[in-house]
Design a protein around this motif. Sequence first.
Motif, PDB file in Angstrom:
ATOM      1  N   ILE A  17      81.911  13.563  12.855  1.00 46.53           N
ATOM      2  CA  ILE A  17      82.841  12.907  11.944  1.00 46.53           C
ATOM      3  C   ILE A  17      83.473  13.916  10.996  1.00 46.53           C
ATOM      4  CG2 ILE A  17      81.490  10.792  12.084  1.00 46.53           C
ATOM      5  CD1 ILE A  17      80.600  11.254   9.194  1.00 46.53           C
ATOM      6  N   GLN A  18      84.634  13.535  10.482  1.00 48.09           N
ATOM      7  CA  GLN A  18      85.339  14.344   9.494  1.00 48.09           C
ATOM      8  C   GLN A  18      85.625  13.455   8.293  1.00 48.09           C
ATOM      9  OE1 GLN A  18      89.624  15.956   9.884  1.00 48.09           O
ATOM     10  NE2 GLN A  18      88.329  17.675  10.513  1.00 48.09           N
ATOM     11  N   VAL A  19      85.282  13.953   7.103  1.00 51.45           N
ATOM     12  CA  VAL A  19      85.417  13.151   5.891  1.00 51.45           C
ATOM     13  C   VAL A  19      86.023  13.978   4.766  1.00 51.45           C
ATOM     14  CG1 VAL A  19      83.392  11.752   6.487  1.00 51.45           C
ATOM     15  CG2 VAL A  19      83.109  13.738   4.999  1.00 51.45           C
ATOM     16  N   ASN A  20      86.607  13.286   3.800  1.00 48.35           N
ATOM     17  CA  ASN A  20      86.878  13.838   2.482  1.00 48.35           C
ATOM     18  C   ASN A  20      85.968  13.115   1.500  1.00 48.35           C
ATOM     19  OD1 ASN A  20      88.880  15.970   2.294  1.00 48.35           O
ATOM     20  ND2 ASN A  20      90.314  14.506   3.204  1.00 48.35           N
ATOM     21  N   TYR A  21      85.582  13.804   0.438  1.00 55.32           N
ATOM     22  CA  TYR A  21      84.623  13.184  -0.474  1.00 55.32           C
ATOM     23  C   TYR A  21      84.723  13.781  -1.873  1.00 55.32           C
ATOM     24  CZ  TYR A  21      81.954  17.476  -0.003  1.00 55.32           C
ATOM     25  OH  TYR A  21      81.575  18.798  -0.023  1.00 55.32           O
ATOM     26  N   LEU A  22      84.231  13.000  -2.821  1.00 59.35           N
ATOM     27  CA  LEU A  22      84.019  13.446  -4.200  1.00 59.35           C
ATOM     28  C   LEU A  22      82.611  13.037  -4.579  1.00 59.35           C
ATOM     29  CD1 LEU A  22      86.358  13.120  -7.253  1.00 59.35           C
ATOM     30  CD2 LEU A  22      84.045  12.182  -7.393  1.00 59.35           C
ATOM     31  N   GLY A  23      81.868  13.959  -5.204  1.00 59.28           N
ATOM     32  CA  GLY A  23      80.500  13.650  -5.597  1.00 59.28           C
ATOM     33  C   GLY A  23      80.236  14.001  -7.043  1.00 59.28           C
ATOM     34  N   GLN A  24      79.517  13.120  -7.749  1.00 58.01           N
ATOM     35  CA  GLN A  24      79.097  13.429  -9.110  1.00 58.01           C
ATOM     36  C   GLN A  24      77.781  12.724  -9.406  1.00 58.01           C
ATOM     37  OE1 GLN A  24      82.683  11.839 -11.059  1.00 58.01           O
ATOM     38  NE2 GLN A  24      81.366  10.480 -12.248  1.00 58.01           N
ATOM     39  N   ALA A  25      77.095  13.219 -10.408  1.00 58.22           N
ATOM     40  CA  ALA A  25      75.837  12.602 -10.817  1.00 58.22           C
ATOM     41  C   ALA A  25      76.119  11.303 -11.563  1.00 58.22           C
ATOM     42  CB  ALA A  25      75.042  13.562 -11.694  1.00 58.22           C
ATOM     43  N   SER A  35      86.119  17.666  -2.021  1.00 63.34           N
ATOM     44  CA  SER A  35      86.874  18.236  -0.901  1.00 63.34           C
ATOM     45  C   SER A  35      88.356  17.873  -0.978  1.00 63.34           C
ATOM     46  CB  SER A  35      86.291  17.759   0.434  1.00 63.34           C
ATOM     47  OG  SER A  35      86.626  16.412   0.689  1.00 63.34           O
ATOM     48  N   PHE A  36      88.687  16.820  -1.726  1.00 63.81           N
ATOM     49  CA  PHE A  36      90.096  16.440  -1.871  1.00 63.81           C
ATOM     50  C   PHE A  36      90.884  17.575  -2.516  1.00 63.81           C
ATOM     51  CE2 PHE A  36      87.857  12.343  -1.889  1.00 63.81           C
ATOM     52  CZ  PHE A  36      88.588  11.619  -0.961  1.00 63.81           C
ATOM     53  N   ASP A  37      90.320  18.158  -3.576  1.00 66.80           N
ATOM     54  CA  ASP A  37      91.009  19.243  -4.269  1.00 66.80           C
ATOM     55  C   ASP A  37      91.111  20.492  -3.399  1.00 66.80           C
ATOM     56  OD1 ASP A  37      91.343  17.632  -6.431  1.00 66.80           O
ATOM     57  OD2 ASP A  37      89.857  18.629  -7.714  1.00 66.80           O
ATOM     58  N   ARG A  38      90.097  20.722  -2.570  1.00 67.79           N
ATOM     59  CA  ARG A  38      90.123  21.895  -1.686  1.00 67.79           C
ATOM     60  C   ARG A  38      91.091  21.716  -0.521  1.00 67.79           C
ATOM     61  NH1 ARG A  38      84.482  21.591  -2.387  1.00 67.79           N
ATOM     62  NH2 ARG A  38      84.205  20.673  -0.311  1.00 67.79           N
ATOM     63  N   LYS A  39      91.484  20.444  -0.286  1.00 64.13           N
ATOM     64  CA  LYS A  39      92.342  20.124   0.869  1.00 64.13           C
ATOM     65  C   LYS A  39      91.703  20.616   2.168  1.00 64.13           C
ATOM     66  CE  LYS A  39      96.744  19.911  -1.612  1.00 64.13           C
ATOM     67  NZ  LYS A  39      96.125  19.750  -2.921  1.00 64.13           N
ATOM     68  N   GLN A  40      90.378  20.491   2.223  1.00 62.13           N
ATOM     69  CA  GLN A  40      89.624  20.920   3.403  1.00 62.13           C
ATOM     70  C   GLN A  40      88.581  19.860   3.724  1.00 62.13           C
ATOM     71  OE1 GLN A  40      89.739  23.795   5.589  1.00 62.13           O
ATOM     72  NE2 GLN A  40      88.467  22.288   6.632  1.00 62.13           N
ATOM     73  N   PRO A  41      88.866  18.955   4.683  1.00 63.89           N
ATOM     74  CA  PRO A  41      87.863  17.949   5.046  1.00 63.89           C
ATOM     75  C   PRO A  41      86.562  18.599   5.501  1.00 63.89           C
ATOM     76  CG  PRO A  41      89.992  17.423   6.025  1.00 63.89           C
ATOM     77  CD  PRO A  41      90.100  18.814   5.469  1.00 63.89           C
ATOM     78  N   PHE A  42      85.500  17.812   5.428  1.00 60.79           N
ATOM     79  CA  PHE A  42      84.161  18.285   5.775  1.00 60.79           C
ATOM     80  C   PHE A  42      83.763  17.682   7.115  1.00 60.79           C
ATOM     81  CE2 PHE A  42      79.445  17.539   5.215  1.00 60.79           C
ATOM     82  CZ  PHE A  42      79.079  18.854   5.439  1.00 60.79           C
ATOM     83  N   ASP A  43      83.230  18.519   8.004  1.00 61.27           N
ATOM     84  CA  ASP A  43      82.835  18.085   9.342  1.00 61.27           C
ATOM     85  C   ASP A  43      81.316  18.065   9.452  1.00 61.27           C
ATOM     86  OD1 ASP A  43      85.570  18.117  10.498  1.00 61.27           O
ATOM     87  OD2 ASP A  43      85.415  20.264  10.118  1.00 61.27           O
ATOM     88  N   LEU A  44      80.792  17.039  10.102  1.00 55.20           N
ATOM     89  CA  LEU A  44      79.353  16.966  10.306  1.00 55.20           C
ATOM     90  C   LEU A  44      79.040  16.097  11.507  1.00 55.20           C
ATOM     91  CD1 LEU A  44      77.650  14.246   8.228  1.00 55.20           C
ATOM     92  CD2 LEU A  44      80.014  14.796   7.690  1.00 55.20           C
ATOM     93  N   THR A  45      77.824  16.241  12.002  1.00 56.03           N
ATOM     94  CA  THR A  45      77.302  15.345  13.029  1.00 56.03           C
ATOM     95  C   THR A  45      76.383  14.353  12.341  1.00 56.03           C
ATOM     96  OG1 THR A  45      77.413  17.082  14.712  1.00 56.03           O
ATOM     97  CG2 THR A  45      76.012  15.184  15.185  1.00 56.03           C
TER      98      THR A  45
END
Length: 248
Positions: A17-25, A35-45
């Motif tokens: 899968i390929q996702v964009n995400y934002l994470g905070q505590a 990853s939205f700001d980086r404009k680079q989606p994240f890939d994972l299995t």
Amino acid sequence: DVISEGDGAKLKNGDAIQVNYLGQAWDSTKPFDNSFDRKQPFDLTLGAGMVIQGWDKGLVGKKVGSRVELVIPPDLGYGEQGQGDIKPNATLVFVVDIVKATQTPAPAEGAEVAQDNIDLPKVGTKTDGKAPTVTIPKSDPPKKLVSNYILESKGEVIKETDSVVVNYVGLLWKDSKAFDSTYQTGKTQTFPLAQVTLKGLKNGLVGKKVGSRVLLVIPPDQAFGNEAQQSIPAKSTLVFAVDLLAKM
């Protein structure tokens, strides 16, 4: 929770899968990753242990195209040790956009290609889901990168901008010892080629076809050079047998 539901297929363990995400505590107003700001989606299995358990558990069953909120307790996040800017025992909140997904196919398949160079490793051609055999000769390793088909499929050609889904086994030329293998965990790996730091791995896979099995022999200057890397000694020639299962 699903913030907005997409109309794609439901995610399953084993999907690439390929996702964009934002994470905070939970107790913070400042994201620790975005990853939205980086404009680079994240890939994972999914389900492969490439991310914290809260992701693997929380994304299963969600549809491609959805925006999902994940609230992850510490025991499914980074626990008592924390991670970087994430404090110990932190509850985490992620907003995840599921961009796309592909169901990872069975092992590589294709026409067998003759392995008639006695100075190169011989790679097994069985496609039973087990690691292929790799027999490394006693001769000196080649000085230049080798990237040869073992099984050549008719799939799409891999580009440097693609993310790939692979199974692989990696060995040292010197003593034939395996230093890494996805087959040990039974989980494929997904990664963007543009971010691969092992130069020979990236160069050797670009231009090859999805669905193929490829032999890579990577000389030190396209591997880790004069630096040792965990169980890999300095100045090592590396050998990989790679099944190119999919691209994203």
